[in-house]
Design a protein around this motif. Structure first.
Motif, PDB file in Angstrom:
ATOM      1  N   PRO A  43      32.194  59.141  50.700  1.00  0.00           N
ATOM      2  CA  PRO A  43      33.479  59.771  50.387  1.00  0.00           C
ATOM      3  C   PRO A  43      34.187  59.260  49.130  1.00  0.00           C
ATOM      4  CG  PRO A  43      33.725  58.254  52.243  1.00  0.00           C
ATOM      5  CD  PRO A  43      32.247  58.345  51.930  1.00  0.00           C
ATOM      6  N   ARG A  44      33.872  58.056  48.680  1.00  0.00           N
ATOM      7  CA  ARG A  44      34.592  57.490  47.535  1.00  0.00           C
ATOM      8  C   ARG A  44      33.781  57.655  46.253  1.00  0.00           C
ATOM      9  NH1 ARG A  44      35.666  51.435  49.220  1.00  0.00           N
ATOM     10  NH2 ARG A  44      36.612  51.355  47.158  1.00  0.00           N
ATOM     11  N   PRO A  45      34.441  58.046  45.165  1.00  0.00           N
ATOM     12  CA  PRO A  45      33.740  58.049  43.867  1.00  0.00           C
ATOM     13  C   PRO A  45      33.721  56.633  43.284  1.00  0.00           C
ATOM     14  CG  PRO A  45      35.991  58.767  43.551  1.00  0.00           C
ATOM     15  CD  PRO A  45      35.806  58.550  45.047  1.00  0.00           C
ATOM     16  N   PHE A  46      32.958  56.461  42.249  1.00  0.00           N
ATOM     17  CA  PHE A  46      32.904  55.181  41.555  1.00  0.00           C
ATOM     18  C   PHE A  46      34.265  54.860  40.957  1.00  0.00           C
ATOM     19  CE2 PHE A  46      32.186  52.632  37.724  1.00  0.00           C
ATOM     20  CZ  PHE A  46      31.574  51.535  38.304  1.00  0.00           C
ATOM     21  N   ALA A  47      34.621  53.594  40.972  1.00  0.00           N
ATOM     22  CA  ALA A  47      35.878  53.133  40.370  1.00  0.00           C
ATOM     23  C   ALA A  47      35.721  51.659  40.013  1.00  0.00           C
ATOM     24  CB  ALA A  47      37.035  53.329  41.336  1.00  0.00           C
ATOM     25  N   VAL A  48      36.552  51.194  39.097  1.00  0.00           N
ATOM     26  CA  VAL A  48      36.602  49.783  38.728  1.00  0.00           C
ATOM     27  C   VAL A  48      38.063  49.348  38.685  1.00  0.00           C
ATOM     28  CG1 VAL A  48      34.454  49.866  37.384  1.00  0.00           C
ATOM     29  CG2 VAL A  48      36.636  50.220  36.233  1.00  0.00           C
ATOM     30  N   ARG A  49      38.260  48.047  38.856  1.00  0.00           N
ATOM     31  CA  ARG A  49      39.613  47.493  38.739  1.00  0.00           C
ATOM     32  C   ARG A  49      40.053  47.620  37.280  1.00  0.00           C
ATOM     33  NH1 ARG A  49      42.637  43.533  41.571  1.00  0.00           N
ATOM     34  NH2 ARG A  49      40.834  43.147  42.894  1.00  0.00           N
ATOM     35  N   PRO A  50      41.211  48.205  37.030  1.00  0.00           N
ATOM     36  CA  PRO A  50      41.703  48.301  35.650  1.00  0.00           C
ATOM     37  C   PRO A  50      41.829  46.917  35.014  1.00  0.00           C
ATOM     38  CG  PRO A  50      42.998  49.700  37.107  1.00  0.00           C
ATOM     39  CD  PRO A  50      42.111  48.854  37.989  1.00  0.00           C
ATOM     40  N   SER A 102      34.838  45.310  42.657  1.00  0.00           N
ATOM     41  CA  SER A 102      35.868  44.804  41.739  1.00  0.00           C
ATOM     42  C   SER A 102      37.270  45.244  42.152  1.00  0.00           C
ATOM     43  CB  SER A 102      35.583  45.246  40.304  1.00  0.00           C
ATOM     44  OG  SER A 102      35.964  46.602  40.073  1.00  0.00           O
ATOM     45  N   LEU A 103      37.357  46.281  42.975  1.00  0.00           N
ATOM     46  CA  LEU A 103      38.661  46.736  43.462  1.00  0.00           C
ATOM     47  C   LEU A 103      39.205  45.816  44.549  1.00  0.00           C
ATOM     48  CD1 LEU A 103      37.836  50.547  43.794  1.00  0.00           C
ATOM     49  CD2 LEU A 103      39.115  49.429  41.936  1.00  0.00           C
ATOM     50  N   GLU A 104      38.317  45.070  45.195  1.00  0.00           N
ATOM     51  CA  GLU A 104      38.688  44.263  46.360  1.00  0.00           C
ATOM     52  C   GLU A 104      38.782  42.768  46.080  1.00  0.00           C
ATOM     53  OE1 GLU A 104      39.576  45.922  49.042  1.00  0.00           O
ATOM     54  OE2 GLU A 104      38.978  47.800  48.082  1.00  0.00           O
ATOM     55  N   ALA A 105      38.163  42.301  45.010  1.00  0.00           N
ATOM     56  CA  ALA A 105      38.143  40.864  44.723  1.00  0.00           C
ATOM     57  C   ALA A 105      38.196  40.639  43.223  1.00  0.00           C
ATOM     58  CB  ALA A 105      36.862  40.243  45.300  1.00  0.00           C
ATOM     59  N   PRO A 106      38.770  39.520  42.803  1.00  0.00           N
ATOM     60  CA  PRO A 106      38.802  39.239  41.360  1.00  0.00           C
ATOM     61  C   PRO A 106      37.397  39.014  40.809  1.00  0.00           C
ATOM     62  CG  PRO A 106      40.056  37.583  42.615  1.00  0.00           C
ATOM     63  CD  PRO A 106      39.415  38.489  43.599  1.00  0.00           C
ATOM     64  N   VAL A 107      37.097  39.660  39.701  1.00  0.00           N
ATOM     65  CA  VAL A 107      35.837  39.467  39.002  1.00  0.00           C
ATOM     66  C   VAL A 107      36.128  39.267  37.520  1.00  0.00           C
ATOM     67  CG1 VAL A 107      34.504  40.789  40.702  1.00  0.00           C
ATOM     68  CG2 VAL A 107      35.356  41.935  38.674  1.00  0.00           C
ATOM     69  N   ALA A 108      35.214  38.558  36.844  1.00  0.00           N
ATOM     70  CA  ALA A 108      35.411  38.247  35.428  1.00  0.00           C
ATOM     71  C   ALA A 108      34.901  39.337  34.509  1.00  0.00           C
ATOM     72  CB  ALA A 108      34.730  36.923  35.091  1.00  0.00           C
ATOM     73  N   GLY A 109      34.037  40.216  35.014  1.00  0.00           N
ATOM     74  CA  GLY A 109      33.488  41.279  34.184  1.00  0.00           C
ATOM     75  C   GLY A 109      32.490  42.101  34.965  1.00  0.00           C
TER      76      GLY A 109
END
Length: 172
Positions: free
Chosen positions: A106-113, A85-92
């Motif tokens: 190396p990366r923790p979990f994240a979501v697009r704000p 979701s950080l790299e491409a538009p998603v609806a949910g």
């Protein structure tokens, strides 16, 4: 068609796994199209080693979607859905049994704000710590359904299906 949903299975699982199959059936009964990428080849690389190949496979599925899709993921599938979701538009995002970190990655979990999101997690999950998932949800004002279940969430499927229906109705 109301929209498109991509359902990502967990590690040591497959695209015909119980949860993703049940949620695909719910979505299709409501007029959504679905896709279930097969990550089993990627998972042979181990947990940390499977993430980037899974992300590549998921990015291809997102780019093939006719509209920004809803991403549904269980465990490792939830982890890569959030990162995608950080790299491409998603609806949910509908996330089940969420790991907030993968040892060796190396990366923790994240979501697009701003992406509508929902978490389902079991109190007795012995794979993905409940407190970490709830802390993430709390920090992002993400609604959650906490159930008396383990990591597989098999005993809670009717409750999960009902929450998923409500989530999709909210997006429609």
């Amino acid at each position: 068609m109301r929209g498109h949903i991509i359902l990502s299975h967990g590690s040591d699982s497959g695209p015909d796994a119980t949860k993703v199959s049940a949620l695909a059936a719910v979505a299709e009964s409501l007029g959504w199209s679905t896709a279930r990428p097969d990550y089993r080849e990627d998972d042979a690389r181990g947990h940390a080693g499977s993430i980037d190949p899974r992300l590549t496979r998921l990015a291809a599925a997102i780019s093939a979607s006719p509209t920004p899709p809803v991403l549904v993921g269980s465990s490792m599938g939830a982890f890569v859905s959030g990162l995608a979701s950080l790299e491409a538009p998603v609806a949910g995002l509908f996330l089940l049994a969420l790991p907030t970190r993968i040892p060796g990655y190396p990366r923790p979990f994240a979501v697009r704000p701003g992406v509508p999101s929902f978490l389902v997690h079991g109190y007795a999950d012995d794979v993905c710590p409940l407190d970490e998932a709830v802390a993430f949800a709390r920090g992002h004002a993400m609604p959650a359904l906490l159930v008396q279940d383990d990591h597989r969430l098999g005993a809670s499927l009717p409750d999960i299906e009902a929450a998923f229906r409500r989530f999709l109705d909210m997006l429609a």
